[in-house]
Design a protein around this motif. Structure first.
Motif, PDB file in Angstrom:
ATOM      1  N   GLU A 462       0.824  -1.209   0.000  1.00  0.00           N
ATOM      2  CA  GLU A 462       0.000   0.000   0.000  1.00  0.00           C
ATOM      3  C   GLU A 462       0.858   1.259   0.000  1.00  0.00           C
ATOM      4  OE1 GLU A 462      -3.302   2.604   0.165  1.00  0.00           O
ATOM      5  OE2 GLU A 462      -2.962   0.581  -0.606  1.00  0.00           O
ATOM      6  N   VAL A 463       1.941   1.258   0.746  1.00  0.00           N
ATOM      7  CA  VAL A 463       2.804   2.433   0.796  1.00  0.00           C
ATOM      8  C   VAL A 463       3.431   2.689  -0.571  1.00  0.00           C
ATOM      9  CG1 VAL A 463       4.830   3.474   1.872  1.00  0.00           C
ATOM     10  CG2 VAL A 463       3.243   2.146   3.259  1.00  0.00           C
ATOM     11  N   PHE A 464       3.855   1.629  -1.248  1.00  0.00           N
ATOM     12  CA  PHE A 464       4.457   1.836  -2.565  1.00  0.00           C
ATOM     13  C   PHE A 464       3.419   2.266  -3.604  1.00  0.00           C
ATOM     14  CE2 PHE A 464       7.834  -0.780  -0.622  1.00  0.00           C
ATOM     15  CZ  PHE A 464       8.879   0.107  -0.818  1.00  0.00           C
ATOM     16  N   ARG A 465       2.186   1.832  -3.469  1.00  0.00           N
ATOM     17  CA  ARG A 465       1.130   2.358  -4.339  1.00  0.00           C
ATOM     18  C   ARG A 465       0.960   3.861  -4.140  1.00  0.00           C
ATOM     19  NH1 ARG A 465      -1.561  -2.839  -3.920  1.00  0.00           N
ATOM     20  NH2 ARG A 465      -2.159  -2.333  -1.791  1.00  0.00           N
ATOM     21  N   LEU A 466       0.935   4.284  -2.876  1.00  0.00           N
ATOM     22  CA  LEU A 466       0.752   5.701  -2.572  1.00  0.00           C
ATOM     23  C   LEU A 466       1.934   6.543  -3.056  1.00  0.00           C
ATOM     24  CD1 LEU A 466      -0.693   5.277   1.035  1.00  0.00           C
ATOM     25  CD2 LEU A 466      -1.962   6.059  -0.979  1.00  0.00           C
ATOM     26  N   LEU A 467       3.143   6.027  -2.873  1.00  0.00           N
ATOM     27  CA  LEU A 467       4.314   6.761  -3.354  1.00  0.00           C
ATOM     28  C   LEU A 467       4.326   6.844  -4.877  1.00  0.00           C
ATOM     29  CD1 LEU A 467       7.175   5.511  -1.000  1.00  0.00           C
ATOM     30  CD2 LEU A 467       6.311   7.856  -1.204  1.00  0.00           C
ATOM     31  N   ALA A 468       3.956   5.750  -5.534  1.00  0.00           N
ATOM     32  CA  ALA A 468       3.916   5.767  -6.999  1.00  0.00           C
ATOM     33  C   ALA A 468       2.960   6.842  -7.501  1.00  0.00           C
ATOM     34  CB  ALA A 468       3.509   4.390  -7.523  1.00  0.00           C
ATOM     35  N   ALA A 469       1.805   6.944  -6.861  1.00  0.00           N
ATOM     36  CA  ALA A 469       0.833   7.961  -7.273  1.00  0.00           C
ATOM     37  C   ALA A 469       1.398   9.368  -7.067  1.00  0.00           C
ATOM     38  CB  ALA A 469      -0.461   7.778  -6.489  1.00  0.00           C
ATOM     39  N   ARG A 470       2.067   9.598  -5.939  1.00  0.00           N
ATOM     40  CA  ARG A 470       2.619  10.930  -5.678  1.00  0.00           C
ATOM     41  C   ARG A 470       3.743  11.286  -6.636  1.00  0.00           C
ATOM     42  NH1 ARG A 470      -0.059  10.600  -1.023  1.00  0.00           N
ATOM     43  NH2 ARG A 470      -0.346  12.491   0.234  1.00  0.00           N
ATOM     44  N   MET A 471       4.432  10.281  -7.141  1.00  0.00           N
ATOM     45  CA  MET A 471       5.541  10.549  -8.048  1.00  0.00           C
ATOM     46  C   MET A 471       5.122  10.501  -9.513  1.00  0.00           C
ATOM     47  SD  MET A 471       8.731   8.817  -6.000  1.00  0.00           S
ATOM     48  CE  MET A 471       9.930   9.591  -7.086  1.00  0.00           C
ATOM     49  N   GLY A 472       3.828  10.371  -9.755  1.00  0.00           N
ATOM     50  CA  GLY A 472       3.317  10.449 -11.115  1.00  0.00           C
ATOM     51  C   GLY A 472       3.503   9.197 -11.946  1.00  0.00           C
ATOM     52  N   PHE A 473       3.702   8.046 -11.295  1.00  0.00           N
ATOM     53  CA  PHE A 473       3.808   6.795 -12.046  1.00  0.00           C
ATOM     54  C   PHE A 473       2.385   6.368 -12.419  1.00  0.00           C
ATOM     55  CE2 PHE A 473       7.832   5.483  -9.425  1.00  0.00           C
ATOM     56  CZ  PHE A 473       8.503   6.575  -9.947  1.00  0.00           C
ATOM     57  N   ASP A 474       2.051   6.471 -13.693  1.00  0.00           N
ATOM     58  CA  ASP A 474       0.657   6.258 -14.075  1.00  0.00           C
ATOM     59  C   ASP A 474       0.402   4.909 -14.744  1.00  0.00           C
ATOM     60  OD1 ASP A 474       1.960   6.705 -16.433  1.00  0.00           O
ATOM     61  OD2 ASP A 474       0.771   8.465 -17.034  1.00  0.00           O
ATOM     62  N   GLU A 475       1.383   3.996 -14.727  1.00  0.00           N
ATOM     63  CA  GLU A 475       1.159   2.667 -15.279  1.00  0.00           C
ATOM     64  C   GLU A 475       0.056   1.961 -14.498  1.00  0.00           C
ATOM     65  OE1 GLU A 475       5.356   3.799 -16.365  1.00  0.00           O
ATOM     66  OE2 GLU A 475       4.074   3.995 -14.598  1.00  0.00           O
ATOM     67  N   PRO A 476      -0.828   1.251 -15.177  1.00  0.00           N
ATOM     68  CA  PRO A 476      -1.948   0.592 -14.481  1.00  0.00           C
ATOM     69  C   PRO A 476      -1.520  -0.372 -13.384  1.00  0.00           C
ATOM     70  CG  PRO A 476      -2.319   0.616 -16.849  1.00  0.00           C
ATOM     71  CD  PRO A 476      -0.924   1.119 -16.638  1.00  0.00           C
ATOM     72  N   CYS A 477      -0.320  -0.950 -13.511  1.00  0.00           N
ATOM     73  CA  CYS A 477       0.108  -1.951 -12.520  1.00  0.00           C
ATOM     74  C   CYS A 477       0.227  -1.362 -11.124  1.00  0.00           C
ATOM     75  CB  CYS A 477       1.430  -2.587 -12.939  1.00  0.00           C
ATOM     76  SG  CYS A 477       2.855  -1.473 -12.883  1.00  0.00           S
ATOM     77  N   PHE A 478       0.380  -0.041 -11.001  1.00  0.00           N
ATOM     78  CA  PHE A 478       0.497   0.568  -9.681  1.00  0.00           C
ATOM     79  C   PHE A 478      -0.856   0.740  -9.005  1.00  0.00           C
ATOM     80  CE2 PHE A 478       4.522   1.936 -11.679  1.00  0.00           C
ATOM     81  CZ  PHE A 478       5.389   1.391 -10.741  1.00  0.00           C
ATOM     82  N   ARG A 479      -1.916   0.352  -9.709  1.00  0.00           N
ATOM     83  CA  ARG A 479      -3.247   0.386  -9.109  1.00  0.00           C
ATOM     84  C   ARG A 479      -3.758  -1.010  -8.780  1.00  0.00           C
ATOM     85  NH1 ARG A 479      -3.217   4.443 -12.980  1.00  0.00           N
ATOM     86  NH2 ARG A 479      -4.226   3.181 -14.591  1.00  0.00           N
ATOM     87  N   ASP A 480      -2.932  -2.031  -8.994  1.00  0.00           N
ATOM     88  CA  ASP A 480      -3.319  -3.397  -8.635  1.00  0.00           C
ATOM     89  C   ASP A 480      -3.490  -3.510  -7.121  1.00  0.00           C
ATOM     90  OD1 ASP A 480      -3.231  -4.237 -11.262  1.00  0.00           O
ATOM     91  OD2 ASP A 480      -1.229  -5.125 -11.107  1.00  0.00           O
ATOM     92  N   SER A 481      -4.539  -4.181  -6.700  1.00  0.00           N
ATOM     93  CA  SER A 481      -4.763  -4.427  -5.272  1.00  0.00           C
ATOM     94  C   SER A 481      -3.896  -5.587  -4.798  1.00  0.00           C
ATOM     95  CB  SER A 481      -6.235  -4.758  -5.018  1.00  0.00           C
ATOM     96  OG  SER A 481      -6.546  -6.037  -5.560  1.00  0.00           O
ATOM     97  N   ASP A 482      -3.862  -5.777  -3.491  1.00  0.00           N
ATOM     98  CA  ASP A 482      -3.108  -6.907  -2.949  1.00  0.00           C
ATOM     99  C   ASP A 482      -3.665  -8.229  -3.473  1.00  0.00           C
ATOM    100  OD1 ASP A 482      -1.655  -5.040  -1.608  1.00  0.00           O
ATOM    101  OD2 ASP A 482      -2.328  -5.594   0.403  1.00  0.00           O
ATOM    102  N   GLU A 483      -4.965  -8.348  -3.564  1.00  0.00           N
ATOM    103  CA  GLU A 483      -5.536  -9.589  -4.088  1.00  0.00           C
ATOM    104  C   GLU A 483      -5.246  -9.750  -5.580  1.00  0.00           C
ATOM    105  OE1 GLU A 483      -9.050 -11.510  -2.240  1.00  0.00           O
ATOM    106  OE2 GLU A 483      -9.606  -9.433  -1.755  1.00  0.00           O
ATOM    107  N   ASP A 484      -5.173  -8.650  -6.313  1.00  0.00           N
ATOM    108  CA  ASP A 484      -4.734  -8.739  -7.712  1.00  0.00           C
ATOM    109  C   ASP A 484      -3.336  -9.355  -7.781  1.00  0.00           C
ATOM    110  OD1 ASP A 484      -7.039  -7.521  -8.725  1.00  0.00           O
ATOM    111  OD2 ASP A 484      -6.157  -5.508  -8.658  1.00  0.00           O
TER     112      ASP A 484
END
Length: 704
Positions: A462-484
């Protein structure tokens, strides 16, 4: 007032720690609070837990947990922080990483290891984030990489015997392992075998808890295991005790091996190992005469300069005797490569920007102090490097740098956390989703959150998802859930995973891989040739000897006599029974059992140094020193001292631990750390030293 009884339900989970058993857990929950942790019904662990994990609620609900983000308020190392919001923490990290990456993203270093072994929080969203960032790659080599490389050369991967079958063995060789404390469910099957009449032999420089319960203990000097294995092969081949049919059909390079081991007489190996030639001959004959013979290797024997070659050599033995034909025969270091999980889908190496450098965590001290370009930011998670990395004085020197921005994501304020600029609260296993394979059995498991995260704790992913969003990483893989991520791990064409889905795992908790009980009875090794490779083109391509051989320790009397004159004792630091590396080493129950740091020393070595029981001693070499209480015992052989580990430095009386003494040098294969390739001297501390009243006589130590 509501007087109805509290509702209770069971949540299926798995132990996340760096242990081969990867136990199934049943978490009892009442009104949102976990109230009991018991063993689950997965067949290998069969409802039992080690004493550490049975107390897992002590860990989850410990009053010392970090529950909120914090930032440093005092000098590095003092551990003074104040609470901040998640927004402030994430904005600070993203801003610093963005600024550093604009110059050179290789100046950002992830520093993680195996604090959790679940694939989602061990190696998933984090790898995606650092790949996309272009950060330095980390070579994670502290525990097992030499053994992995060695067994891959011989067998083709981290594969071996099915540990569920060992109860049917007639001879069990436990080599460099202490399963009573570190592989409990394998040990319970060894006991079943012993009750049936099986012979248990242990090979270890220390008479550990397992050795006390075995039929025979051989105690070679640390780092000499390959010489013992080569001498066993000399006897087995020389006396015609081989399985010629198995060798002809399922091995490669026997003629070359036969020539190599002619020079490895039992007498030669005995001189190197410090044991009797007659014992080597007896062991080799008994092993060759017993088709149902299983060898359990563990990691202690590969933590020295020749660690990879030692495992590579031992792994040749069952193919010589045909022990692979039996479900209860063969050799086991790890089962990891049976799984075939889709690690590429989890880690997304395709996101890599450029060709970043790689830093070996075994040399973290050098990396943080002398790397070029310098490391300007470190993100520490699943790891306590100040306590566990070799040559820790250098590691501390690196983390003390004013110009190093350090983030630590942790459950507790560890030794390393004291050096953080930003300290983030992490979840325990009871608070997040994960999927688990094992390196000690053949089951895949789901782990589901039993309770909501305490305080503001968040899991790694979850922390790396949040950091990716703040740093503008817009690849869909950064929105995958833990169950994904759990589903992606299982999206594999590996035959062993056929029919196993995330939904099945969530429902049942576990599923067994489709692997036969005797996986190599008819060959089919995952080597290039499909055979057990005595002679290996893979090794040759790596610049290594294609045949088994012996690589001596860097630090022993034979290879470095000048150093051994100054520091004549071999130093090993096996795990304390209630610590798991540095995990659990801050909890009251574990500390109460451990008491104080101790050094086991043989009576002969103690006597010549004037050391008495319970005296305070200093163990030292050119890298540092460590103060402990002496335990005079024949559990260690002469010439060897042992300090059960790994203590947090700040919970150790002198603020130090065993890694003051260990070296950043790496093994022959896999870039592995060489913790047990270490010479020391032992002496009384000044405050415990005394002489006779008249100033004459032999000085000695006195207990406090």
């Amino acid at each position: 007032m509501d007087t109805s009884p509290p509702s209770r339900h069971i949540v299926k989970a798995a132990c996340p720690h760096d242990c081969p058993d990867t136990c199934a857990l049943d978490i009892s929950v009442e009104d949102g609070r976990a109230v009991a942790v018991r063993g689950g019904d997965m067949p290998f662990t069969a409802g039992t837990l080690c004493t550490k994990v049975a107390r897992y609620l002590d860990r989850t609900y410990a009053p010392s947990r970090i529950l909120y983000p914090m930032k440093r308020t005092g000098p590095k190392g003092e551990g003074r922080f104040k609470r901040i919001s998640w927004d402030e923490a994430l904005d600070t990290i993203a801003a610093r990483f963005t600024a550093i990456a604009a110059g050179d993203p290789q100046q950002i270093l992830p520093v993680s290891y195996a604090g959790t072994m679940g694939l989602v929080n061990f190696a998933g969203m984090d790898r995606r984030f650092f790949h996309r960032l272009g950060a330095t790659l980390l070579e994670r080599t502290l525990c097992s990489s030499a053994g992995k490389a060695g067994v891959k050369i011989t067998l083709g991967g981290s594969v071996g015997s099915d540990p569920e079958q060992v109860q049917d063995a007639n001879l069990i060789l436990i080599w460099g392992s202490n399963p009573v404390t570190s592989n409990l469910h394998f040990w319970s099957r060894c006991q079943q075998a012993k009750r049936r009449g099986a012979k248990l032999v242990i090979i270890d420089p220390r008479r550990n808890e397992t050795a006390e319960k075995c039929d025979w203990h051989l105690a070679p000097l640390p780092g000499t295991d390959a010489a013992l294995a080569l001498a066993m092969m000399h006897v087995i081949i020389g006396e015609g005790l081989t399985d010629a049919g198995y060798i002809a059909r399922h091995t490669l390079g026997f003629d070359e091996l036969e020539k190599r081991v002619r020079e490895w007489t039992p007498q030669r190996a005995a001189a190197i190992c410090g044991i009797k030639a007659a014992d080597i001959i007896t062991l080799a004959r008994e092993y060759a005469a017993t088709r149902k013979a299983m060898i359990r290797i563990n990691y202690g024997l590969q933590r020295h300069a020749g660690g990879g070659m030692a495992v590579r050599s031992i792994a040749c033995l069952p193919a010589l005797t045909g022990a692979w034909r039996e479900p209860s025969g063969g050799v086991l270091l790890m089962t990891s490569d049976f799984y075939g999980m889709n690690h590429r889908a989890l880690e997304r190496p395709d996101l890599l920007r450029g060709k970043p450098r790689t830093i070996n965590i075994a040399a973290l001290g050098d990396a943080l102090t002398t790397a070029d370009p310098p490391v300007k930011a470190a993100y520490v998670y699943n790891n306590n490097p100040v306590a566990v990395c070799p040559d820790s004085r250098k590691v501390i020197s690196g983390f003390m740098r004013d110009d190093l921005f350090t983030v630590v994501h942790e459950i507790f304020q560890t030794d390393t956390a004291d050096y953080a600029d930003i300290l983030l609260p992490a979840t325990t296993q009871l608070e997040h989703f994960d999927i688990h394979k094992s390196y000690g059995h053949l089951y895949v498991q789901a782990s589901q959150p039993a309770i909501a995260p305490l305080g503001e704790a968040k899991p790694n992913a979850e922390v790396f998802r949040l950091l990716a969003a703040r740093m503008g990483f817009d690849e869909p893989c950064f929105r995958d859930s833990d169950e994904d991520l759990c589903r992606q791990a299982l999206h594999s064409d590996a035959p062993a995973l056929k029919g196993i889905t995330w939904e099945i795992l969530k429902e049942n908790g576990w599923a067994r891989l489709d692997v036969p009980a005797a996986p190599f009875a008819n060959g089919g090794f995952p080597t290039p040739s499909g055979k057990c490779e005595f002679w290996s083109e893979t090794a040759q391509a790596l610049g290594l000897d294609p045949l088994p051989d012996y690589t001596p320790p860097r630090e022993n009397a034979a290879s470095n006599p000048q150093l051994a004159q100054r520091y004549p004792l071999a130093f090993i630091s096996p795990p304390h029974r209630h610590f798991l590396n540095s995990s659990f080493a801050n909890l009251d129950f574990a500390l109460k059992d451990a008491g104080v740091p101790t050094l086991e020393i043989h009576p002969d070595d103690a006597n010549v140094r004037g050391i008495v029981e319970d005296a305070e001693v200093r163990v030292f070499n050119g890298r540092g020193e460590y103060h402990l209480r002496a335990r005079i015992t024949d559990r260690v052989r002469p010439g060897v001292v042992s300090a059960p580990s790994v203590w947090w430095k700040k919970l150790s009386p002198d603020g130090r631990n065993a890694n003051e003494l260990t070296s950043q040098a790496i093994a022959d294969m896999g870039g592995a750390a060489t913790y047990y390739d270490c010479l020391v001297e032992v002496a009384c501390t000044k405050r415990s030293h005394r002489t006779e009243p008249d100033g004459t006589g032999q000085p000695d130590c006195m207990p406090p």
